[in-house]
Design a protein around this motif. Sequence first.
Motif, short mmCIF file in Angstrom:
data_model
loop_
_atom_site.label_atom_id
_atom_site.label_comp_id
_atom_site.label_asym_id
_atom_site.label_seq_id
_atom_site.Cartn_x
_atom_site.Cartn_y
_atom_site.Cartn_z
N VAL A 77 -3.88 6.73 -2.60
CA VAL A 77 -3.37 5.43 -2.18
C VAL A 77 -3.37 4.49 -3.37
O VAL A 77 -4.34 4.44 -4.15
CB VAL A 77 -4.23 4.83 -1.05
CG1 VAL A 77 -3.80 3.41 -0.72
CG2 VAL A 77 -4.13 5.70 0.21
N ALA B 288 4.03 2.88 -7.40
CA ALA B 288 2.59 2.64 -7.37
C ALA B 288 2.01 2.49 -8.77
O ALA B 288 0.92 1.92 -8.94
CB ALA B 288 1.88 3.76 -6.62
N LEU C 160 -0.73 -4.86 3.15
CA LEU C 160 -2.10 -5.20 3.51
C LEU C 160 -2.56 -6.43 2.75
O LEU C 160 -1.98 -6.78 1.71
CB LEU C 160 -3.04 -4.02 3.21
CG LEU C 160 -2.86 -2.75 4.03
CD1 LEU C 160 -3.80 -1.66 3.52
CD2 LEU C 160 -3.08 -3.01 5.51
N ALA D 161 -7.76 -5.49 0.27
CA ALA D 161 -7.80 -4.04 0.48
C ALA D 161 -7.91 -3.29 -0.84
O ALA D 161 -8.50 -2.20 -0.89
CB ALA D 161 -6.55 -3.59 1.24
N ARG D 162 -7.37 -3.85 -1.89
CA ARG D 162 -7.42 -3.21 -3.21
C ARG D 162 -8.87 -2.95 -3.62
O ARG D 162 -9.18 -1.91 -4.21
CB ARG D 162 -6.71 -4.10 -4.22
CG ARG D 162 -6.77 -3.59 -5.65
CD ARG D 162 -6.14 -4.59 -6.61
NE ARG D 162 -4.70 -4.46 -6.68
CZ ARG D 162 -3.83 -5.43 -6.41
NH1 ARG D 162 -4.26 -6.62 -6.02
NH2 ARG D 162 -2.53 -5.22 -6.51
N CYS E 223 0.88 -1.17 0.00
CA CYS E 223 0.00 0.00 0.00
C CYS E 223 0.91 1.22 0.00
O CYS E 223 1.60 1.50 0.99
CB CYS E 223 -0.90 -0.03 1.23
SG CYS E 223 -1.98 1.38 1.41
N VAL F 149 -0.56 6.78 4.70
CA VAL F 149 -0.02 6.44 3.38
C VAL F 149 -0.40 7.50 2.36
O VAL F 149 0.44 7.95 1.56
CB VAL F 149 -0.52 5.05 2.94
CG1 VAL F 149 -0.10 4.76 1.50
CG2 VAL F 149 0.02 3.96 3.87
N TYR G 127 -2.20 0.35 -4.71
CA TYR G 127 -1.88 -1.01 -4.28
C TYR G 127 -1.11 -1.72 -5.38
O TYR G 127 -1.49 -1.66 -6.56
CB TYR G 127 -3.16 -1.79 -3.97
CG TYR G 127 -3.97 -1.18 -2.85
CD1 TYR G 127 -3.65 -1.41 -1.52
CD2 TYR G 127 -5.07 -0.35 -3.13
CE1 TYR G 127 -4.40 -0.86 -0.49
CE2 TYR G 127 -5.83 0.21 -2.10
CZ TYR G 127 -5.48 -0.04 -0.79
OH TYR G 127 -6.22 0.52 0.23
N LEU H 239 -4.31 4.23 6.35
CA LEU H 239 -4.52 4.67 4.97
C LEU H 239 -4.29 6.17 4.83
O LEU H 239 -3.76 6.65 3.82
CB LEU H 239 -5.92 4.29 4.52
CG LEU H 239 -6.18 2.79 4.37
CD1 LEU H 239 -7.66 2.52 4.16
CD2 LEU H 239 -5.36 2.21 3.23
#
Length: 304
Positions: free
Chosen positions: A260, A181, A247, A251-252, A173, A238, A262, A235
């Motif tokens: 954020v 990312a 995570l 969570a995605r 994350c 982040v 993932y 979160l």
Amino acid sequence: MSSAEPSIHQLRLFLVLSEELHFGRAATRLFITQSALSQQIRNLEKRLGVALFERSSRAVALTEAGRALLPEVRAAVEAMVRLRRSADVQGRHLSGRVRVGTVGAEAAMPHTRAVLRALLHRHPRLEVEVFGLNFADQWGALYRREVDVVFLRPPVPGDIEVHHLANESRVACLPGDDPLAARPRIRLEQLAGYPVVNVPPQVPRVWWDFWAVDPRPDSSPVRYGPVAADLEALLHTVAQGEAMAFLPAAARDLFHRPGVGYVDVDGLPPCTSALAWTSEHRDSPAVAAVRQAARSVSHGRARP
């Protein structure tokens, strides 16, 4: 005819003797003496007002009345068996409350919903209360008996027992504007030096060391950033670009947040979901009922 009704015990004796047609063999099968069996059959015949067996020195046979009554006797005994089973099931039903803690998105997981459905199916009079817990209270609420069980992500301290429910990969994350990312997949070593969100000191370190991947496989040190007490705070940290975290892959889909991202990570061991309870209270009625429901769900999933 006697007005006394036959007992279920006498009817069971009649069935066994009708199968064996021998007082000695029937008595042995019933673990009673031959004289006791003979007396019970005479009492049954007296209560019914008919002779059930023809006796001779060498043979025992059902009379015409005995043959006619046999299906009715069998039906009466089977009905009593069903009644006893139904009463046993009702006697096992719990009433009252069971308090269930969940952490993060565990309440939304299919395995959690399946266990709670199984619990209510087995115990329809049970009231289930679900509480969302933060990182520290997933343990504290169990120790303080504020909840009976918790759906969480191991590892757990040594005095906590678990029943594993599902396996899942983990993802990184990251702040949405971090160059990594934007990649479809990265390697764990590419995150060396990235600060990782930390947790309050009340959280067992064995748990967060796993989630921070500390130590790393290459022995590179893990640097920690700001402390977050729950998933929303994590979160936010982040998204602010202050740290990253690892995570569950769910969570995605469950935690879309601006800022954020993932990313799948090669070399990152998977995680598990589990039902947890304290060793001290494993056999309390509420905990035992949820454990049984969890086992039934796991066994059903294991069938081909």
